[in-house]
Design a protein around this motif. Structure first.
Motif, short mmCIF file in Angstrom:
data_model
loop_
_atom_site.label_atom_id
_atom_site.label_comp_id
_atom_site.label_asym_id
_atom_site.label_seq_id
_atom_site.Cartn_x
_atom_site.Cartn_y
_atom_site.Cartn_z
N UNK A 160 -5.45 10.21 -0.86
CA UNK A 160 -4.09 9.23 -1.05
C UNK A 160 -4.24 8.02 -0.20
N UNK A 161 -4.88 8.36 1.15
CA UNK A 161 -5.05 7.30 1.97
C UNK A 161 -6.16 6.27 1.66
N UNK A 162 -7.38 7.12 1.16
CA UNK A 162 -8.62 6.42 0.64
C UNK A 162 -7.93 5.35 -0.60
N UNK A 163 -7.45 6.11 -1.37
CA UNK A 163 -6.95 5.29 -2.44
C UNK A 163 -5.98 4.27 -2.17
N UNK A 164 -5.00 4.48 -1.56
CA UNK A 164 -3.91 3.62 -1.16
C UNK A 164 -4.01 2.64 -0.29
N UNK A 216 -7.50 2.24 2.09
CA UNK A 216 -8.86 1.81 2.12
C UNK A 216 -9.35 0.94 0.86
N UNK A 217 -8.95 1.44 -0.24
CA UNK A 217 -9.33 0.60 -1.37
C UNK A 217 -8.65 -0.95 -1.54
N UNK A 218 -7.33 -0.97 -0.86
CA UNK A 218 -6.79 -2.32 -0.75
C UNK A 218 -7.60 -3.00 0.05
N UNK A 219 -7.92 -2.51 1.37
CA UNK A 219 -8.77 -3.18 2.58
C UNK A 219 -10.05 -3.68 1.76
N UNK A 220 -10.62 -2.82 1.14
CA UNK A 220 -11.87 -2.98 0.69
C UNK A 220 -11.73 -4.21 -0.30
N UNK A 221 -10.86 -4.25 -1.20
CA UNK A 221 -10.67 -5.40 -2.16
C UNK A 221 -10.46 -6.63 -1.16
N UNK A 278 -15.42 4.11 6.66
CA UNK A 278 -16.36 3.10 6.19
C UNK A 278 -15.94 2.17 5.21
N UNK A 279 -15.90 1.06 5.12
CA UNK A 279 -15.38 0.12 4.02
C UNK A 279 -16.54 -0.49 3.55
N UNK A 309 0.70 -1.26 0.05
CA UNK A 309 -0.22 0.16 0.06
C UNK A 309 0.84 1.32 0.00
N UNK A 310 0.38 2.39 -0.49
CA UNK A 310 1.09 3.59 -0.58
C UNK A 310 0.19 4.60 -0.29
N UNK A 311 0.68 5.70 0.45
CA UNK A 311 0.04 6.95 0.36
C UNK A 311 1.02 8.17 0.15
#
Length: 171
Positions: A100-104, A106-111, A135-136, A63-65
């Protein structure tokens, strides 16, 4: 005389037995449907708990941000539990650009959570700490859902993060 009594008993049994059997079957159907609802709810509650535990212990490889100074931060092989703490810490301290936190993160945690969730279910995962939250999954909760709430430690100070997993059947 005894033949008449015997015939009368056979006739009475033939008439009463189906009624008794019908009453017993109706009672069984009524009690089993309540039992099935209870067992389904119990299983879904357990599913929410198991899904939460599996999710928290899952490892996300990369992950990255971008931090508030514009530096690219890369985290490798971190558990979701660690990433939740990192995410909330960054939100509370303002240590990163939230987009960037959401994309880097939270999106990975959602997947990851989506891959762990059975296709019959939808989920909504909520995490909060000192006024910061995210929220995820689906943010709109249906009326008929199961939930599991637990707490994880913040590594910096030992405070607790509140997390709640909601699950509901869609099929």
């Amino acid at each position: 005389m005894e033949v008449e009594r015997g015939q009368s008993a056979v006739i009475d049994a033939a008439l009463i037995a189906p009624i008794l059997i019908l009453i017993l079957l109706m009672g069984l159907v009524i009690s089993s449907s309540n039992t099935n609802v209870f067992m389904l709810e119990k299983n879904e509650k357990r599913y929410a708990e198991d899904l939460t535990y599996s999710f928290l212990k899952s490892t996300v490889r990369y992950v990255q941000y971008t931090d508030s100074s514009g530096n690219q931060i890369i985290l490798e092989d971190k558990t979701v539990e660690h990433l939740i703490s990192e995410d909330l810490y960054l939100r509370v301290t303002g240590g990163a650009e939230i987009s960037t936190v959401k994309k880097g993160i939270e999106d990975k945690m959602n997947a990851t959570l989506k891959s762990l969730t059975h296709p019959e279910y939808e989920f909504s995962f909520h995490a909060s700490y000192h006024g910061a939250s995210f929220v995820i999954g689906d943010g709109t909760l249906p009326d008929n859902k199961m939930s599991y709430t637990t707490y994880i430690d913040m590594p910096q100070n030992g405070d607790k993060v509140t997390i709640t997993m909601y699950v509901w059947r869609v099929r």
